[in-house]
Design a protein around this motif. Structure first.
Motif, mmCIF file in Angstrom:
data_model
loop_
_atom_site.group_PDB
_atom_site.id
_atom_site.type_symbol
_atom_site.label_atom_id
_atom_site.label_comp_id
_atom_site.label_asym_id
_atom_site.label_seq_id
_atom_site.Cartn_x
_atom_site.Cartn_y
_atom_site.Cartn_z
ATOM 1 N N HIS A 1 0.843 -1.189 0.000
ATOM 2 C CA HIS A 1 0.000 0.000 0.000
ATOM 3 C C HIS A 1 0.886 1.250 0.000
ATOM 4 O O HIS A 1 2.038 1.196 0.404
ATOM 5 N N ALA B 1 -4.993 7.883 7.003
ATOM 6 C CA ALA B 1 -6.026 7.130 6.272
ATOM 7 C C ALA B 1 -7.433 7.472 6.712
ATOM 8 O O ALA B 1 -8.379 7.353 5.941
ATOM 9 N N LYS C 1 -9.747 9.914 9.940
ATOM 10 C CA LYS C 1 -9.551 10.932 10.972
ATOM 11 C C LYS C 1 -9.225 10.287 12.324
ATOM 12 O O LYS C 1 -9.930 9.372 12.752
ATOM 13 N N PHE D 1 -2.744 13.615 7.181
ATOM 14 C CA PHE D 1 -3.694 13.471 6.080
ATOM 15 C C PHE D 1 -2.845 13.176 4.852
ATOM 16 O O PHE D 1 -1.963 13.963 4.505
ATOM 17 N N GLY D 2 -3.094 12.035 4.212
ATOM 18 C CA GLY D 2 -2.274 11.719 3.040
ATOM 19 C C GLY D 2 -3.101 11.104 1.934
ATOM 20 O O GLY D 2 -4.166 10.549 2.181
ATOM 21 N N MET D 3 -2.596 11.230 0.733
ATOM 22 C CA MET D 3 -3.263 10.640 -0.433
ATOM 23 C C MET D 3 -2.210 10.028 -1.337
ATOM 24 O O MET D 3 -1.137 10.618 -1.522
ATOM 25 N N THR D 4 -2.550 8.908 -1.951
ATOM 26 C CA THR D 4 -1.621 8.263 -2.873
ATOM 27 C C THR D 4 -1.280 9.201 -4.028
ATOM 28 O O THR D 4 -0.209 9.128 -4.610
ATOM 29 N N GLU D 5 -2.189 10.085 -4.352
ATOM 30 C CA GLU D 5 -1.977 11.027 -5.455
ATOM 31 C C GLU D 5 -0.985 12.114 -5.093
ATOM 32 O O GLU D 5 -0.562 12.873 -5.956
ATOM 33 N N VAL E 1 -4.281 18.240 11.506
ATOM 34 C CA VAL E 1 -3.331 17.413 10.769
ATOM 35 C C VAL E 1 -2.124 18.269 10.348
ATOM 36 O O VAL E 1 -1.411 17.932 9.404
ATOM 37 N N ASP F 1 -11.838 16.099 -0.311
ATOM 38 C CA ASP F 1 -11.826 16.151 1.155
ATOM 39 C C ASP F 1 -12.089 17.565 1.619
ATOM 40 O O ASP F 1 -11.573 18.532 1.047
ATOM 41 N N LYS G 1 -16.532 13.886 -1.543
ATOM 42 C CA LYS G 1 -16.720 12.711 -2.403
ATOM 43 C C LYS G 1 -17.548 11.673 -1.658
ATOM 44 O O LYS G 1 -17.490 11.577 -0.428
ATOM 45 N N MET H 1 -17.482 8.785 -0.680
ATOM 46 C CA MET H 1 -16.659 7.609 -0.393
ATOM 47 C C MET H 1 -16.851 7.218 1.067
ATOM 48 O O MET H 1 -17.031 8.071 1.916
ATOM 49 N N ILE I 1 -15.054 5.390 4.262
ATOM 50 C CA ILE I 1 -13.740 4.888 4.701
ATOM 51 C C ILE I 1 -13.976 3.889 5.832
ATOM 52 O O ILE I 1 -14.372 4.255 6.932
ATOM 53 N N ASN J 1 -10.832 2.529 1.470
ATOM 54 C CA ASN J 1 -11.782 3.392 0.767
ATOM 55 C C ASN J 1 -12.758 2.559 -0.065
ATOM 56 O O ASN J 1 -12.332 1.741 -0.861
HETATM 57 P P1 AMP Z 1 -5.440 6.752 -0.033
HETATM 58 O O1 AMP Z 1 -4.947 7.389 -1.269
HETATM 59 O O2 AMP Z 1 -5.916 5.351 -0.237
HETATM 60 O O3 AMP Z 1 -4.427 6.847 1.062
HETATM 61 O O4 AMP Z 1 -6.743 7.548 0.447
HETATM 62 C C1 AMP Z 1 -6.726 8.932 0.574
HETATM 63 C C2 AMP Z 1 -7.983 9.400 1.260
HETATM 64 O O5 AMP Z 1 -8.023 8.913 2.615
HETATM 65 C C3 AMP Z 1 -8.066 10.891 1.401
HETATM 66 O O6 AMP Z 1 -8.540 11.509 0.222
HETATM 67 C C4 AMP Z 1 -9.021 11.053 2.564
HETATM 68 O O7 AMP Z 1 -10.373 10.956 2.156
HETATM 69 C C5 AMP Z 1 -8.673 9.865 3.437
HETATM 70 N N1 AMP Z 1 -7.757 10.275 4.530
HETATM 71 C C6 AMP Z 1 -6.426 10.132 4.581
HETATM 72 N N2 AMP Z 1 -5.930 10.621 5.735
HETATM 73 C C7 AMP Z 1 -6.975 11.109 6.443
HETATM 74 C C8 AMP Z 1 -7.135 11.759 7.716
HETATM 75 N N3 AMP Z 1 -6.111 11.996 8.529
HETATM 76 N N4 AMP Z 1 -8.376 12.124 8.085
HETATM 77 C C9 AMP Z 1 -9.449 11.884 7.303
HETATM 78 N N5 AMP Z 1 -9.372 11.280 6.094
HETATM 79 C C10 AMP Z 1 -8.151 10.888 5.665
#
Ligand code: AMP
Length: 594
Positions: free
Chosen positions: A252, A325, A327, A348-352, A371, A434, A451, A453, A455, A460
């Motif tokens: 991941h 991932a 909150k 707060f992180g995103m794969t993008e 965050v 977000d 979105k 989505m 969690i 997701n």
């Molecule tokens: P992923 O790319 O699979 O890591 O998913 C990213 C998504 O996870 C983000 O766009 C958020 O919706 C959610 N996410 C990641 N970190 C947080 C966080 N600290 N609090 C709330 N949502 C989070």
């Protein structure tokens, strides 16, 4: 003649522009190094230091490089070429890193399948990437070899079938066997150098949940990953003495970008485990003197429940917990800070790409409630919070996080122009979906999601595809899937189903039907509400806000959640459980959408 790079070879990829590359490198954000360069540097400097430790083995940098190179030579011999894709599913074992670095040496791209993926996802990934090879584990609870056999005839391009762990399978290539065969003795020492990738080549195809229920491909390059390793590592206070424990699946994004990667860059140690039992984690921390651990909120809540067991172990080496991932509620953060005695990197992180996080030395108050700040400050990074009309919201107000510039680590979803077009606006801003607010001190607070989505414990899930799978059932006339609150997982899936003409359907039938379709378990509904009709919005759509209100109130009545959790969950819908209990908000299941 200059060799072609992935930019020219890989079709359907959106690479960074040459101008962006030039800018990011000249500003020192990107280092123009490959994964192989980092590995070579560690072999030169710290060959005998442990690099990766799993539940049974410890591997030094030298051994890691030797094994990776051996696999690279074997893969070349099998016929894998620069720019080819390999779908890979591995449990948390050291071989994952042999594969990762081995493929990185020769510019072959691993598609990061996850152990929870099933036929639907895996066959799709193989076709989408026209993968030439697939690696699956043997000896796990699920029969991955059997799963691949079910679809292999539909994917004729797939030529090489490899197993990892377990007894060898007839007709399949065993990765362990390859690792035993000293193929390097047949080649000059520098044989692999000729296949060295470009730092802007794809090193890993990451995945994210897609609105179709099938993963979206997020191609990641050496340069953008190594940038993240650097900046995340700074935030988590990583040094060459760090020992970082990884519990989530190694493939991941979070484990690669936030755990193992910073260790590679700094020469620290990555410890991985297959276990999800808190006591095993405590034992590992004590045994390996772990300094850092990256968790998701649900894992922390398991640790909290195991507080008594924890006392048996010496966890004094642990200095930093990072969590993302989903909150992290303040009580979770407080427990880590007070009971574990650690600093909390609330992330707060995103794969993008976008990463916003508190630092190891941020004030406790900030770690509890925010965050933190973006990990990268550079004048090329623009971050805005916008309203539905894409206008910037006033200071302190809630808006959607949109990002442009080098904090982004991708430019588009692989072979998916529709999702790519939906995610970027005309000014090139990536829309995260977000909702956030920003405090006067520049620290961000996660406020919810725009979105649609769900969690579930950090996974997701998009509701639309689940609805689509449900609707295939002959007795399902209509289905709507929403999130419902859960104290541990944050959210779970609830399906509202209207059965066809006076018939009915049971929860067990729904589960069985998902199983038959090869849908991964985390996308199965965990509760069924049979509906005779629907609450509707003013434009005659199913009102999911009210469905969330309905199921939340039901859970409260059944004693499965408390009022505080219900209200917190419904806050983004501007509802309270009292609104439903008192009838202030009426939920009328008689409408028919159209
Ligand atoms: P992923 O790319 O699979 O890591 O998913 C990213 C998504 O996870 C983000 O766009 C958020 O919706 C959610 N996410 C990641 N970190 C947080 C966080 N600290 N609090 C709330 N949502 C989070």
């Amino acid at each position: 003649m200059e060799r072609k790079t992935h930019r020219e070879i890989v079709k359907g990829w959106y690479p960074f522009s040459r101008e962006e590359i030039k800018q990011y490198v000249s500003r020192g954000i990107w280092r123009n190094l490959t994964f192989g360069d980092i590995l070579d540097r560690n072999v030169a400097n710290i060959p005998d230091k442990p690099a990766v430790i799993d539940d049974t083995r410890s591997v030094t940098w030298l051994e890691l490089a030797q094994k990776a190179d051996r696999l690279a030579l074997h893969f070349k011999r099998l016929g894998l070429e620069y720019g080819d894709f390999v779908v890979m599913i591995t449990p948390n074992v050291v071989e994952f890193y042999f594969l990762l670095f081995g493929l990185a040496r020769i510019g072959v791209i691993p598609v990061m399948g996850l152990p929870r993926h099933r036929r639907k996802e895996v066959s799709y990934l193989a076709s989408l990437h026209e993968a030439k090879a697939i690696v699956v584990p043997v000896g796990e609870k699920f029969d991955y070899v059997g799963m691949v056999r079910e679809f292999r005839s539909d994917t004729p391009i797939l030529k090489h079938f490899c197993t990892l762990g377990g007894p060898p399978v007839g007709g399949w290539t065993s990765i362990e066997k390859l690792l035993e065969e000293r193929i390097e003795e047949n080649y000059p020492k520098d044989h692999l150098a000729q296949f060295k990738p470009d730092p802007n080549d794809i090193v890993v195809e990451q995945l994210s949940g897609g609105t179709t229920g099938l993963p979206k491909g997020i191609p990641r390059t050496h340069n953008d990953y190594i940038y993240i390793w650097d900046y995340v590592g700074r935030r988590e206070g990583n040094t060459d003495e760090s020992v970082c424990l990884c519990i989530p699946p190694v493939a991941h994004n979070m484990p690669i970008s936030d755990i193992a990667g910073p260790m590679f860059l700094r020469g620290g140690v990555t410890v991985i485990t297959k276990s999800t039992r808190p006591e095993d984690h405590f034992r590992i921390i004590e045994k390996h003197r772990v300094t850092n651990v990256d968790l998701v909120p649900v894992l922390i809540s398991y640790w909290m429940e195991a507080g008594e067991v924890m006392k048996k172990y010496d966890l004094s080496s642990l200095k930093i917990v990072a969590c993302g991932a989903q909150k992290a509620k303040p009580e979770i953060v407080r427990w880590c800070i007070e009971k574990l005695g650690v600093s909390f990197c609330n992330t707060f992180g995103m794969t993008e790409g976008p990463v916003i996080a508190t630092r190891w030395d941020s004030p406790k108050e900030a770690q509890l409630n925010t965050v933190g700040r973006p990990i990268l400050t550079d004048e090329l990074v623009t971050i805005k919070l916008v309203d539905n009309d894409n206008g910037e919201v006033p200071p302190g107000a809630v808006g959607e996080l949109v990002v442009r510039g080098p904090m982004m680590t991708f430019k588009g979803y692989f072979r998916n122009p529709e999702e790519t077009a939906k995610s970027f606006d005309e000014q090139g801003f990536f829309h995260t979906g977000d909702l956030m607010s920003v405090r006067p001190d520049g620290r961000y607070v996660v406020e919810g999601r725009k979105k649609d989505m769900i969690i579930r414990g950090g996974e997701n899930v998009y509701p639309e595809p689940v609805e689509g799978w449900l609707m295939k059932h002959p007795r399902v006339a209509n289905a709507a899937v929403v999130g419902m609150p859960d104290a541990k997982l944050g959210e779970k899936l609830c399906a509202f189903i209207q059965a066809t003409g006076g018939q009915t359907i049971t929860f067990a039938e729904v589960q069985q039907f998902m199983k038959e379709q090869g849908v991964a378990v985390y996308q199965w509904p965990e509760r069924l509400e049979v509906a005779q009709g629907w609450p509707l919005t003013p434009v005659n759509k199913i009102d999911k806000r009210l469905l969330r209100g309905f199921v939340t109130y039901r859970l409260l009545e059944e004693g499965l959640i408390d009022v505080a959790l219900g209200d917190e969950f419904l806050a983004k819908d501007k509802l309270t459980v009292d609104d439903i209990r008192t009838g202030k908000v009426k939920i009328d299941f008689t409408g028919s959408p159209g």
